[in-house]
Write an enzyme that holds these catalytic residues in place. Sequence first.
Site, PDB file in Angstrom:
ATOM      1  N   GLU A 139       0.859  -1.191   0.000  1.00  0.00           N
ATOM      2  CA  GLU A 139       0.000   0.000   0.000  1.00  0.00           C
ATOM      3  C   GLU A 139       0.893   1.238   0.000  1.00  0.00           C
ATOM      4  O   GLU A 139       2.085   1.134   0.323  1.00  0.00           O
ATOM      5  CB  GLU A 139      -0.879  -0.001   1.265  1.00  0.00           C
ATOM      6  CG  GLU A 139      -1.767  -1.215   1.328  1.00  0.00           C
ATOM      7  CD  GLU A 139      -2.760  -1.150   2.486  1.00  0.00           C
ATOM      8  OE1 GLU A 139      -2.695  -0.198   3.298  1.00  0.00           O
ATOM      9  OE2 GLU A 139      -3.607  -2.058   2.553  1.00  0.00           O
ATOM     10  N   ALA A 197       2.442   1.275   3.424  1.00  0.00           N
ATOM     11  CA  ALA A 197       3.008   0.065   4.030  1.00  0.00           C
ATOM     12  C   ALA A 197       3.400  -0.955   2.969  1.00  0.00           C
ATOM     13  O   ALA A 197       2.553  -1.426   2.212  1.00  0.00           O
ATOM     14  CB  ALA A 197       1.993  -0.570   4.994  1.00  0.00           C
ATOM     15  N   GLY A 198       4.703  -1.253   2.925  1.00  0.00           N
ATOM     16  CA  GLY A 198       5.193  -2.286   2.003  1.00  0.00           C
ATOM     17  C   GLY A 198       5.955  -3.334   2.784  1.00  0.00           C
ATOM     18  O   GLY A 198       5.505  -4.460   2.968  1.00  0.00           O
ATOM     19  N   PHE A 231       1.799  -0.619  -6.615  1.00  0.00           N
ATOM     20  CA  PHE A 231       2.881  -1.446  -7.185  1.00  0.00           C
ATOM     21  C   PHE A 231       2.402  -2.868  -7.503  1.00  0.00           C
ATOM     22  O   PHE A 231       3.175  -3.817  -7.378  1.00  0.00           O
ATOM     23  CB  PHE A 231       4.091  -1.568  -6.229  1.00  0.00           C
ATOM     24  CG  PHE A 231       4.636  -0.284  -5.690  1.00  0.00           C
ATOM     25  CD1 PHE A 231       4.818   0.823  -6.514  1.00  0.00           C
ATOM     26  CD2 PHE A 231       5.022  -0.176  -4.351  1.00  0.00           C
ATOM     27  CE1 PHE A 231       5.357   2.006  -6.014  1.00  0.00           C
ATOM     28  CE2 PHE A 231       5.560   1.001  -3.843  1.00  0.00           C
ATOM     29  CZ  PHE A 231       5.722   2.097  -4.673  1.00  0.00           C
ATOM     30  N   ILE A 232       1.146  -3.033  -7.879  1.00  0.00           N
ATOM     31  CA  ILE A 232       0.630  -4.396  -8.043  1.00  0.00           C
ATOM     32  C   ILE A 232       0.895  -4.910  -9.459  1.00  0.00           C
ATOM     33  O   ILE A 232       0.362  -4.394 -10.443  1.00  0.00           O
ATOM     34  CB  ILE A 232      -0.875  -4.467  -7.682  1.00  0.00           C
ATOM     35  CG1 ILE A 232      -1.112  -3.889  -6.275  1.00  0.00           C
ATOM     36  CG2 ILE A 232      -1.399  -5.908  -7.798  1.00  0.00           C
ATOM     37  CD1 ILE A 232      -0.220  -4.447  -5.167  1.00  0.00           C
ATOM     38  N   GLN A 254       8.502 -19.362  -1.412  1.00  0.00           N
ATOM     39  CA  GLN A 254       8.520 -19.796  -2.825  1.00  0.00           C
ATOM     40  C   GLN A 254       8.674 -18.583  -3.749  1.00  0.00           C
ATOM     41  O   GLN A 254       9.390 -18.626  -4.736  1.00  0.00           O
ATOM     42  CB  GLN A 254       7.267 -20.596  -3.186  1.00  0.00           C
ATOM     43  CG  GLN A 254       7.233 -20.922  -4.682  1.00  0.00           C
ATOM     44  CD  GLN A 254       6.415 -22.128  -5.053  1.00  0.00           C
ATOM     45  OE1 GLN A 254       6.589 -23.204  -4.487  1.00  0.00           O
ATOM     46  NE2 GLN A 254       5.529 -21.989  -6.024  1.00  0.00           N
ATOM     47  N   GLU A 255       7.979 -17.476  -3.390  1.00  0.00           N
ATOM     48  CA  GLU A 255       8.110 -16.260  -4.198  1.00  0.00           C
ATOM     49  C   GLU A 255       9.578 -15.815  -4.230  1.00  0.00           C
ATOM     50  O   GLU A 255      10.114 -15.425  -5.268  1.00  0.00           O
ATOM     51  CB  GLU A 255       7.220 -15.148  -3.610  1.00  0.00           C
ATOM     52  CG  GLU A 255       7.414 -13.821  -4.318  1.00  0.00           C
ATOM     53  CD  GLU A 255       6.370 -12.754  -3.949  1.00  0.00           C
ATOM     54  OE1 GLU A 255       5.386 -13.092  -3.265  1.00  0.00           O
ATOM     55  OE2 GLU A 255       6.566 -11.599  -4.355  1.00  0.00           O
ATOM     56  N   GLY A 275      29.366   2.595 -24.498  1.00  0.00           N
ATOM     57  CA  GLY A 275      28.197   3.451 -24.736  1.00  0.00           C
ATOM     58  C   GLY A 275      26.989   2.669 -25.222  1.00  0.00           C
ATOM     59  O   GLY A 275      25.841   3.006 -24.901  1.00  0.00           O
ATOM     60  N   ASN A 324      15.670  -6.318   0.101  1.00  0.00           N
ATOM     61  CA  ASN A 324      16.788  -7.162   0.540  1.00  0.00           C
ATOM     62  C   ASN A 324      17.152  -6.947   2.015  1.00  0.00           C
ATOM     63  O   ASN A 324      17.600  -7.871   2.687  1.00  0.00           O
ATOM     64  CB  ASN A 324      17.999  -6.953  -0.374  1.00  0.00           C
ATOM     65  CG  ASN A 324      17.806  -7.707  -1.690  1.00  0.00           C
ATOM     66  OD1 ASN A 324      16.743  -8.298  -1.909  1.00  0.00           O
ATOM     67  ND2 ASN A 324      18.809  -7.693  -2.543  1.00  0.00           N
TER      68      ASN A 324
HETATM   69  C1  LIG Z   1       8.299  -3.670 -10.068  1.00  0.00           C
HETATM   70  C2  LIG Z   1       7.604  -3.922  -8.771  1.00  0.00           C
HETATM   71  C3  LIG Z   1       6.600  -4.878  -8.695  1.00  0.00           C
HETATM   72  C4  LIG Z   1       5.934  -5.099  -7.497  1.00  0.00           C
HETATM   73  N1  LIG Z   1       4.908  -6.006  -7.448  1.00  0.00           N
HETATM   74  C5  LIG Z   1       4.175  -6.132  -6.316  1.00  0.00           C
HETATM   75  C6  LIG Z   1       3.023  -6.966  -6.291  1.00  0.00           C
HETATM   76  O1  LIG Z   1       2.671  -7.627  -7.274  1.00  0.00           O
HETATM   77  N2  LIG Z   1       2.280  -7.021  -5.143  1.00  0.00           N
HETATM   78  C7  LIG Z   1       2.631  -6.310  -4.041  1.00  0.00           C
HETATM   79  O2  LIG Z   1       1.936  -6.403  -3.051  1.00  0.00           O
HETATM   80  N3  LIG Z   1       3.724  -5.513  -4.030  1.00  0.00           N
HETATM   81  C8  LIG Z   1       4.503  -5.410  -5.150  1.00  0.00           C
HETATM   82  N4  LIG Z   1       5.611  -4.589  -5.164  1.00  0.00           N
HETATM   83  C9  LIG Z   1       5.923  -3.822  -3.973  1.00  0.00           C
HETATM   84  C10 LIG Z   1       7.145  -4.330  -3.223  1.00  0.00           C
HETATM   85  O3  LIG Z   1       6.911  -5.584  -2.659  1.00  0.00           O
HETATM   86  C11 LIG Z   1       7.493  -3.253  -2.176  1.00  0.00           C
HETATM   87  O4  LIG Z   1       7.918  -2.100  -2.886  1.00  0.00           O
HETATM   88  C12 LIG Z   1       8.555  -3.718  -1.199  1.00  0.00           C
HETATM   89  O5  LIG Z   1       8.070  -4.733  -0.372  1.00  0.00           O
HETATM   90  C13 LIG Z   1       9.058  -2.555  -0.340  1.00  0.00           C
HETATM   91  O6  LIG Z   1       7.994  -1.867   0.255  1.00  0.00           O
HETATM   92  P1  LIG Z   1       7.923  -0.262   0.140  1.00  0.00           P
HETATM   93  O7  LIG Z   1       8.077   0.082  -1.299  1.00  0.00           O
HETATM   94  O8  LIG Z   1       6.728   0.208   0.855  1.00  0.00           O
HETATM   95  O9  LIG Z   1       9.226   0.242   0.869  1.00  0.00           O
HETATM   96  P2  LIG Z   1       9.368   0.601   2.432  1.00  0.00           P
HETATM   97  O10 LIG Z   1       8.721  -0.423   3.251  1.00  0.00           O
HETATM   98  O11 LIG Z   1       8.986   2.013   2.610  1.00  0.00           O
HETATM   99  O12 LIG Z   1      10.934   0.477   2.594  1.00  0.00           O
HETATM  100  C14 LIG Z   1      11.834   1.333   1.889  1.00  0.00           C
HETATM  101  C15 LIG Z   1      13.241   0.879   2.157  1.00  0.00           C
HETATM  102  O13 LIG Z   1      13.520   1.021   3.540  1.00  0.00           O
HETATM  103  C16 LIG Z   1      14.388   0.019   3.963  1.00  0.00           C
HETATM  104  N5  LIG Z   1      13.755  -0.725   5.066  1.00  0.00           N
HETATM  105  C17 LIG Z   1      12.446  -0.922   5.317  1.00  0.00           C
HETATM  106  N6  LIG Z   1      12.254  -1.635   6.406  1.00  0.00           N
HETATM  107  C18 LIG Z   1      13.478  -1.911   6.895  1.00  0.00           C
HETATM  108  C19 LIG Z   1      13.962  -2.634   8.033  1.00  0.00           C
HETATM  109  N7  LIG Z   1      13.128  -3.261   8.896  1.00  0.00           N
HETATM  110  N8  LIG Z   1      15.291  -2.717   8.222  1.00  0.00           N
HETATM  111  C20 LIG Z   1      16.147  -2.110   7.383  1.00  0.00           C
HETATM  112  N9  LIG Z   1      15.752  -1.433   6.287  1.00  0.00           N
HETATM  113  C21 LIG Z   1      14.441  -1.329   6.049  1.00  0.00           C
HETATM  114  C22 LIG Z   1      14.660  -0.864   2.742  1.00  0.00           C
HETATM  115  O14 LIG Z   1      15.852  -0.422   2.106  1.00  0.00           O
HETATM  116  C23 LIG Z   1      13.479  -0.589   1.854  1.00  0.00           C
HETATM  117  O15 LIG Z   1      13.763  -0.817   0.482  1.00  0.00           O
HETATM  118  C24 LIG Z   1       6.305  -4.382  -6.340  1.00  0.00           C
HETATM  119  C25 LIG Z   1       7.343  -3.439  -6.421  1.00  0.00           C
HETATM  120  C26 LIG Z   1       7.986  -3.215  -7.609  1.00  0.00           C
HETATM  121  C27 LIG Z   1       9.092  -2.202  -7.666  1.00  0.00           C
END
Ligand SMILES: Cc1cc2nc3c(=O)[nH]c(=O)nc-3n(C[C@H](O)[C@H](O)[C@H](O)COP(=O)(O)OP(=O)(O)OC[C@H]3O[C@@H](n4cnc5c(N)ncnc54)[C@H](O)[C@@H]3O)c2cc1C
Length: 387
Positions: free
Chosen positions: A135, A138-139, A164-165, A251-252, A350, A376
């Site tokens: 969302e 929240a990710g 980001f779905i 698995q994902e 290039g 990661n």
């Molecule tokens: C191309 C693409 C496809 C996607 N497809 C899907 C999908 O199909 N379904 C779906 O639900 N989501 C999807 N996503 C979303 C993806 O799973 C999230 O972007 C991801 O889980 C990170 O959540 P966020 O973007 O809210 O980053 P945030 O939670 O805001 O985190 C940002 C950064 O903060 C750091 N961070 C966060 N928490 C911690 C911690 N505890 N410790 C240390 N560092 C931390 C990390 O560096 C992280 O990258 C997709 C994203 C992309 C880019």
Amino acid sequence: MAALNIERAEFLKQEDILIFEDSVAKFLDEHAPESRVAKWREAGIVERSKWREAGAAGLLCLSIPEAYGGAGGDFRHEVVLMEQTARKGVSGFLTSLHNAIVAPYILHYGSEDQKKRWLPKMASGEFVGAIAMSEPGAGSDLQGIRTAAKLDGNQYVINGQKIFISNGQLADLVIVVVKTDPSQGAKGVSLIVVETNEAEGFHRGRNLDKIGMDAQDTSELFFDNVRVPTSNLLGRQEGMGFVQLMQQLPQERLTIGVTGVAIMERALELTIAYVKEREAFGRRLIDFQNTQFRLAECKTEATVARVFIDRLIGLHLEGKLDAATTSMAKYWVSDLENRIVDTCLQLFGGYGYMNEYPIARMFRDSRAQRIYGGANEIMKVLIARTL
Ligand SMILES: Cc1cc2nc3c(=O)[nH]c(=O)nc-3n(C[C@H](O)[C@H](O)[C@H](O)COP(=O)(O)OP(=O)(O)OC[C@H]3O[C@@H](n4cnc5c(N)ncnc54)[C@H](O)[C@@H]3O)c2cc1C
């Protein structure tokens, strides 16, 4: 010629698997040639008919039992499809998400009725699947999601927003991660299936403008008083969503590792061919010791990754793969993939920066592998818990 000399694991060399690999390669050559993929990239989406064609060719729901319309295969078949798709540069046509991520939730947690209702349609390509966890607010911290499903008689009323779905513009079936009890953290999370074509109040937002994966329809989704029957809840009771996610996310994450190694191999293949042709200072690029050493390092690391991933595929087939080890695969392979693709791009000079060269697109596409499926850093948090 394959870029890595290392033998594949025995279970991936069995005759039926090799025959299947050949049929996948033929399907992709015929239905997803480079000229077609270029059109998808321009459009930001794969045309719907391709899903039907993949279904007709038996490439959807590979590891779902035949009783539910699937191909009755196992994770090896998913691996073959993911590898071939990556090796042929068909980025964006996310059959891996549909097959190896969305369908298993229905298979493992769905009632008999749900399986019979949804899986055959996913197997034929009539339904494209997606899973909506993330969302705007929240990710990584999924306990913080705000999309809520409120019980009203024999229906849930869903309100909220996802972002980001993947497959978001095409999806006919979305597994939506919701709070059924907002007063609870993880225990208030449930998974509810929304059939988008029937859902009043469901809206698709933008097909998001990304730096890579151009052919993928990664989207915003909106739920505005969307009513679904309570029978769309996955699992017997509310509040099981977090546990279900924790069980399926490994698995994902393994699929991200599988794809990552296939991309490393492709990057190496393309680069080795290029440096043998391109000349500078009267020599071929391969004749510079720097080129040889950099590619020797990449080949070594990719070989280590291949051995590691094949071992994990084997463990997964035996049901012995744990979450921390898949987290290692997800973060380490995707980091390495990015480093190898970057090194390879440098050797293209290039040209490597030009989108018409596959290595440029691989560089852009690979970046997402370190973010989705759990960033990661989150993988390291999960691994650290086992220390
Ligand atoms: C191309 C693409 C496809 C996607 N497809 C899907 C999908 O199909 N379904 C779906 O639900 N989501 C999807 N996503 C979303 C993806 O799973 C999230 O972007 C991801 O889980 C990170 O959540 P966020 O973007 O809210 O980053 P945030 O939670 O805001 O985190 C940002 C950064 O903060 C750091 N961070 C966060 N928490 C911690 C911690 N505890 N410790 C240390 N560092 C931390 C990390 O560096 C992280 O990258 C997709 C994203 C992309 C880019």
